[in-house]
Design a protein around this motif. Structure first.
Motif, PDB file in Angstrom:
ATOM      1  N   ARG A  55       0.789  -1.092   0.011  1.00  0.00           N
ATOM      2  CA  ARG A  55       0.014   0.068   0.079  1.00  0.00           C
ATOM      3  C   ARG A  55       0.770   1.283  -0.069  1.00  0.00           C
ATOM      4  NH1 ARG A  55      -4.770   1.230  -1.739  1.00  0.00           N
ATOM      5  NH2 ARG A  55      -5.401  -0.953  -0.882  1.00  0.00           N
ATOM      6  N   THR A  56       0.778   1.985  -0.976  1.00  0.00           N
ATOM      7  CA  THR A  56       1.459   3.344  -1.252  1.00  0.00           C
ATOM      8  C   THR A  56       0.660   4.490  -1.466  1.00  0.00           C
ATOM      9  OG1 THR A  56       3.043   1.740  -2.071  1.00  0.00           O
ATOM     10  CG2 THR A  56       3.234   4.236  -2.757  1.00  0.00           C
ATOM     11  N   ARG A  57       1.076   5.702  -0.689  1.00  0.00           N
ATOM     12  CA  ARG A  57       0.504   6.973  -1.280  1.00  0.00           C
ATOM     13  C   ARG A  57       1.168   7.459  -2.427  1.00  0.00           C
ATOM     14  NH1 ARG A  57      -2.917  10.793   1.244  1.00  0.00           N
ATOM     15  NH2 ARG A  57      -4.122   9.076   1.427  1.00  0.00           N
ATOM     16  N   VAL A  58       0.387   7.926  -3.380  1.00  0.00           N
ATOM     17  CA  VAL A  58       0.973   8.631  -4.509  1.00  0.00           C
ATOM     18  C   VAL A  58       0.861  10.240  -4.588  1.00  0.00           C
ATOM     19  CG1 VAL A  58       1.401   8.750  -6.911  1.00  0.00           C
ATOM     20  CG2 VAL A  58       1.255   6.529  -5.996  1.00  0.00           C
ATOM     21  N   PHE A  59       1.738  11.104  -4.323  1.00  0.00           N
ATOM     22  CA  PHE A  59       1.829  12.327  -4.243  1.00  0.00           C
ATOM     23  C   PHE A  59       2.082  12.858  -5.649  1.00  0.00           C
ATOM     24  CE2 PHE A  59       3.062  11.810   0.092  1.00  0.00           C
ATOM     25  CZ  PHE A  59       1.814  12.648   0.748  1.00  0.00           C
ATOM     26  N   ASP A  60       0.745  13.608  -6.235  1.00  0.00           N
ATOM     27  CA  ASP A  60       0.925  14.082  -7.748  1.00  0.00           C
ATOM     28  C   ASP A  60       0.024  15.342  -7.668  1.00  0.00           C
ATOM     29  OD1 ASP A  60       1.508  14.363 -10.325  1.00  0.00           O
ATOM     30  OD2 ASP A  60       1.211  12.334 -10.885  1.00  0.00           O
ATOM     31  N   ASP A  61      -0.005  16.313  -8.907  1.00  0.00           N
ATOM     32  CA  ASP A  61      -0.697  17.485  -9.036  1.00  0.00           C
ATOM     33  C   ASP A  61      -2.093  17.103  -8.882  1.00  0.00           C
ATOM     34  OD1 ASP A  61      -0.310  16.325 -11.612  1.00  0.00           O
ATOM     35  OD2 ASP A  61      -0.197  18.356 -12.447  1.00  0.00           O
ATOM     36  N   THR A  62      -2.398  15.670  -9.428  1.00  0.00           N
ATOM     37  CA  THR A  62      -3.870  15.369  -9.441  1.00  0.00           C
ATOM     38  C   THR A  62      -4.421  15.225  -8.060  1.00  0.00           C
ATOM     39  OG1 THR A  62      -3.297  13.009 -10.049  1.00  0.00           O
ATOM     40  CG2 THR A  62      -3.421  14.358 -11.700  1.00  0.00           C
ATOM     41  N   GLY A  63      -3.836  15.275  -7.014  1.00  0.00           N
ATOM     42  CA  GLY A  63      -4.250  15.095  -5.678  1.00  0.00           C
ATOM     43  C   GLY A  63      -3.582  13.720  -5.267  1.00  0.00           C
ATOM     44  N   PRO A  64      -3.415  13.695  -3.824  1.00  0.00           N
ATOM     45  CA  PRO A  64      -2.977  12.470  -3.422  1.00  0.00           C
ATOM     46  C   PRO A  64      -3.795  11.048  -3.543  1.00  0.00           C
ATOM     47  CG  PRO A  64      -3.558  13.919  -1.723  1.00  0.00           C
ATOM     48  CD  PRO A  64      -3.840  14.579  -2.859  1.00  0.00           C
ATOM     49  N   GLY A  65      -3.227  10.094  -3.884  1.00  0.00           N
ATOM     50  CA  GLY A  65      -4.184   8.951  -4.048  1.00  0.00           C
ATOM     51  C   GLY A  65      -3.307   7.642  -3.619  1.00  0.00           C
ATOM     52  N   ASP A  66      -3.954   6.400  -3.185  1.00  0.00           N
ATOM     53  CA  ASP A  66      -3.525   5.258  -2.803  1.00  0.00           C
ATOM     54  C   ASP A  66      -3.374   4.148  -3.936  1.00  0.00           C
ATOM     55  OD1 ASP A  66      -3.295   6.766  -0.402  1.00  0.00           O
ATOM     56  OD2 ASP A  66      -4.162   5.266   0.695  1.00  0.00           O
ATOM     57  N   VAL A  67      -2.288   3.335  -3.938  1.00  0.00           N
ATOM     58  CA  VAL A  67      -2.285   2.216  -5.036  1.00  0.00           C
ATOM     59  C   VAL A  67      -1.744   1.120  -4.024  1.00  0.00           C
ATOM     60  CG1 VAL A  67      -1.869   3.707  -7.173  1.00  0.00           C
ATOM     61  CG2 VAL A  67       0.133   2.722  -5.600  1.00  0.00           C
ATOM     62  N   ALA A  68      -2.371   0.030  -4.654  1.00  0.00           N
ATOM     63  CA  ALA A  68      -2.294  -1.247  -3.858  1.00  0.00           C
ATOM     64  C   ALA A  68      -0.957  -1.926  -3.722  1.00  0.00           C
ATOM     65  CB  ALA A  68      -3.118  -2.553  -4.308  1.00  0.00           C
ATOM     66  N   ASP A  69      -0.024  -1.592  -4.844  1.00  0.00           N
ATOM     67  CA  ASP A  69       1.562  -2.041  -5.036  1.00  0.00           C
ATOM     68  C   ASP A  69       2.267  -1.050  -5.799  1.00  0.00           C
ATOM     69  OD1 ASP A  69       3.592  -3.617  -4.883  1.00  0.00           O
ATOM     70  OD2 ASP A  69       2.805  -5.437  -5.919  1.00  0.00           O
ATOM     71  N   GLY A  70       2.358   0.072  -4.836  1.00  0.00           N
ATOM     72  CA  GLY A  70       3.295   1.181  -5.441  1.00  0.00           C
ATOM     73  C   GLY A  70       4.639   0.971  -6.037  1.00  0.00           C
ATOM     74  N   TYR A  71       5.247  -0.139  -5.257  1.00  0.00           N
ATOM     75  CA  TYR A  71       6.602  -0.385  -5.891  1.00  0.00           C
ATOM     76  C   TYR A  71       6.707  -1.669  -6.558  1.00  0.00           C
ATOM     77  CZ  TYR A  71       8.396   3.839  -3.379  1.00  0.00           C
ATOM     78  OH  TYR A  71       8.690   5.116  -2.806  1.00  0.00           O
ATOM     79  N   ARG A  72       5.657  -2.085  -7.263  1.00  0.00           N
ATOM     80  CA  ARG A  72       5.677  -3.373  -8.110  1.00  0.00           C
ATOM     81  C   ARG A  72       6.565  -3.430  -9.362  1.00  0.00           C
ATOM     82  NH1 ARG A  72       3.677  -5.327 -12.638  1.00  0.00           N
ATOM     83  NH2 ARG A  72       2.693  -7.681 -12.458  1.00  0.00           N
ATOM     84  N   SER A  73       7.110  -2.296  -9.705  1.00  0.00           N
ATOM     85  CA  SER A  73       7.780  -2.209 -11.001  1.00  0.00           C
ATOM     86  C   SER A  73       9.232  -2.467 -10.625  1.00  0.00           C
ATOM     87  CB  SER A  73       7.638  -0.746 -11.510  1.00  0.00           C
ATOM     88  OG  SER A  73       8.253   0.171 -10.585  1.00  0.00           O
ATOM     89  N   LEU A  74       9.791  -2.477  -9.242  1.00  0.00           N
ATOM     90  CA  LEU A  74      10.829  -2.841  -8.999  1.00  0.00           C
ATOM     91  C   LEU A  74      11.003  -4.420  -8.388  1.00  0.00           C
ATOM     92  CD1 LEU A  74      11.281  -2.225  -5.760  1.00  0.00           C
ATOM     93  CD2 LEU A  74      11.400   0.240  -6.491  1.00  0.00           C
ATOM     94  N   ARG A  75      10.032  -5.039  -8.324  1.00  0.00           N
ATOM     95  CA  ARG A  75       9.942  -6.357  -7.745  1.00  0.00           C
ATOM     96  C   ARG A  75      11.099  -7.294  -8.063  1.00  0.00           C
ATOM     97  NH1 ARG A  75       4.805  -9.307 -10.530  1.00  0.00           N
ATOM     98  NH2 ARG A  75       5.542  -8.759 -12.731  1.00  0.00           N
ATOM     99  N   SER A  76      11.757  -7.123  -9.239  1.00  0.00           N
ATOM    100  CA  SER A  76      12.654  -8.046  -9.768  1.00  0.00           C
ATOM    101  C   SER A  76      13.955  -7.665  -9.023  1.00  0.00           C
ATOM    102  CB  SER A  76      12.842  -8.075 -11.385  1.00  0.00           C
ATOM    103  OG  SER A  76      13.388  -6.745 -11.593  1.00  0.00           O
ATOM    104  N   LEU A  77      14.345  -6.594  -8.691  1.00  0.00           N
ATOM    105  CA  LEU A  77      15.574  -6.061  -7.857  1.00  0.00           C
ATOM    106  C   LEU A  77      15.336  -6.414  -6.623  1.00  0.00           C
ATOM    107  CD1 LEU A  77      15.930  -2.674  -9.555  1.00  0.00           C
ATOM    108  CD2 LEU A  77      16.670  -4.812 -10.362  1.00  0.00           C
ATOM    109  N   LEU A  78      14.316  -6.940  -5.878  1.00  0.00           N
ATOM    110  CA  LEU A  78      14.120  -7.042  -4.335  1.00  0.00           C
ATOM    111  C   LEU A  78      14.703  -8.581  -4.206  1.00  0.00           C
ATOM    112  CD1 LEU A  78      10.874  -5.551  -3.648  1.00  0.00           C
ATOM    113  CD2 LEU A  78      13.316  -4.517  -3.504  1.00  0.00           C
TER     114      LEU A  78
END
Length: 496
Positions: A473-496
């Motif tokens: 669970r990740t809060r995303v801060f952007d100019d469209t307003g803060p919102g939450d995503v379920a897996d905010g760091y999924r794109s780097l899972r191959s590096l973990l």
């Protein structure tokens, strides 16, 4: 507010070492006080240059605290930082700045934020206008910014000198806060430590340090860059530096080298020749040459290991990063990378084939922007963003919140390193902010980011669902307003 705070129409506070006079800023309900350059230890010069910090000697009368104290940073290093961080000449470089709405009111007991600046452990200055605590004071909080020894003087391994002198400076400053902050209207039992980049690494280092646990209660790490330098690497760069200086790698030997000369020489040790890709690979393979060292004393083990073992588990943590910390660096060379396949570039960086394939698949959108963009994201992930996910996972059920800062600078074109700092401090009108953000950065984004920071310092929760309850669970801060995503760091899972 006490009568002593108003004496002579200037805020005055008595500390255990002596009385200090600050200055008022703002008007009416938004009025707050700043006390600048208060020493927390003796100047680290002469026989104290490579010593652990020594308590400051008391003074008589009223000490003026209306200008920033001396900083360890000197010379051209100050010209290359993304954040304006002025060098202030002088020897008394171990000092703090206090920003408070209730100076002299020992009954106020307001929550306290202690901020440690970044700069790769070799540069930076608490005198930056971006680190001003006025907006936090408006929110009813006390802010302390800290100076500490940098580079080799602060972190180099020296035969005959205590290790991790810069870390010991952090501890001494936090100890000063415990003793003195009540007099500035703060509560020593509600201290949040925060920092960005190397400062973010600093607060995570403190979070995982058994000897520091009594000095703070909450942690916010922005784009943390951990040191965790091995003793072997620390000794290697120390002997290289000694060879360049023509002195023995001992305390007596290094003491003969002028500090400004040593700064120039340590820069030579840090630099590597060759192509841009080989320079990036050196960073990825070897890490930073200067920074907190695993010494078996203050740092018994690497910070992620300490955190996974439960050190600091009682302390709420917020940790996050910008989406493209490093991409503006590779973007400068996008013409050079134009005809280099991304898979080949990753291979040159030492990424094995299965990881390359998985990473490219998980970052297809970034890949479409070109090899330079993909490489920038990869280095951002390796140096900054993967550490966010690793630390969050290592914390298990300990209260942990994770975020991403995704707003792209209209000048740089990316959510780059340091761009989140003026939003976090809510200082969008300060000097050189637009040079990094572009014109008219969104104030609503500052309201969201700074509001979350203030809420965390005040209440121990930033205002979104914790990763520790819902992993990913990740809060995303952007100019469209803060919102939450379920897996905010999924794109780097191959590096973990």
């Amino acid at each position: 507010m006490s009568d002593s705070a108003r004496q002579g129409d200037a805020p005055i506070v008595a500390t255990s070492s002596g009385t200090v006079r600050g200055l008022w800023r703002g008007t009416d309900a938004d009025r707050s006080a700043a006390f600048l350059g208060i020493p927390f230890a003796q100047p680290p010069v002469g026989g104290l240059r490579f010593a652990a910090p020594v308590p400051v000697e008391p003074w008589t009368g009223i000490r003026e605290a209306t200008t920033f104290g001396a900083t360890p940073q000197r010379g051209p290093v100050a010209e290359v930082t993304l954040i304006p961080e002025p060098s202030v000449p002088g020897e008394a470089t171990l000092n703090v700045n206090v920003f408070t709405p209730r100076p002299g009111d020992s009954a106020a007991r307001l929550p306290v934020l202690v901020y440690i600046h970044g700069g790769g452990y070799v540069s930076g200055s608490p005198a930056s206008p971006w680190y001003d605590g006025e907006s936090f004071a408006r929110d009813g909080l006390v802010t302390v910014t800290v100076s500490y020894r940098l580079g080799f003087d602060g972190f180099g391994l020296i035969d005959g000198a205590p290790s991790n002198r810069g870390v010991r400076d952090w501890l001494a400053a936090l100890d000063w806060v415990q003793r003195e902050i009540t007099a500035f209207g703060g509560n020593p039992d509600a201290v949040t430590i925060a920092g960005q980049s190397a400062g973010g690494g600093a607060v995570l280092t403190l979070l995982g340090m058994p000897a520091a646990q009594h000095l703070f209660h909450r942690v916010w790490a922005l784009s943390p860059a951990l040191g965790d330098v091995s003793r072997e690497r620390a000794w290697s760069v120390a002997t290289q530096l000694a060879d360049l200086a023509g002195v023995p790698a001992t305390r007596d030997g290094f003491a003969t080298v002028d500090p400004d000369v040593l700064i120039g020489l340590q820069q030579k040790v840090s630099e590597r020749g060759g192509s841009r890709l080989s320079g990036i690979r050196t960073l990825l393979d070897d890490g930073l040459p200067w920074g907190p060292m695993i010494d078996g004393d203050l740092l018994p083990t690497a910070t992620p290991e300490s955190i996974a073992a439960g050190i600091g588990a009682d302390k709420p943590l917020v940790v996050g990063a910008t989406d493209d910390e490093f991409t503006m660096i590779t973007d400068d060379a996008r013409a050079r990378f134009r005809f280099v396949p991304a898979a080949l570039a990753l291979a040159i960086l030492g990424v094995d084939r299965p990881t390359r394939r998985a990473y490219l698949a998980d970052n297809a959108q970034q890949h479409r922007l070109g090899t330079a963009a993909l490489l920038g994201r990869y280095v951002s992930d390796k140096v900054f963003r993967s550490g966010v996910a690793q630390v969050a996972a290592a914390r298990g059920t300990a209260p942990t919140w994770v975020y991403r800062f995704s707003w792209a600078s209209t000048r740089i074109g990316w959510a780059c390193h340091c761009v989140d700092v003026p939003f976090w401090f809510d200082v969008l009108d300060r000097d050189r902010v637009d040079a990094l953000t572009g014109e008219n950065p969104p104030p609503s984004l500052a309201d969201a980011v700074h509001g979350a920071a203030s809420a965390f310092v005040r209440d121990g929760a930033p205002g979104w669902a914790p990763w520790s309850d819902e992993p990913g669970r990740t809060r995303v801060f952007d100019d469209t307003g803060p919102g939450d995503v379920a897996d905010g760091y999924r794109s780097l899972r191959s590096l973990l």
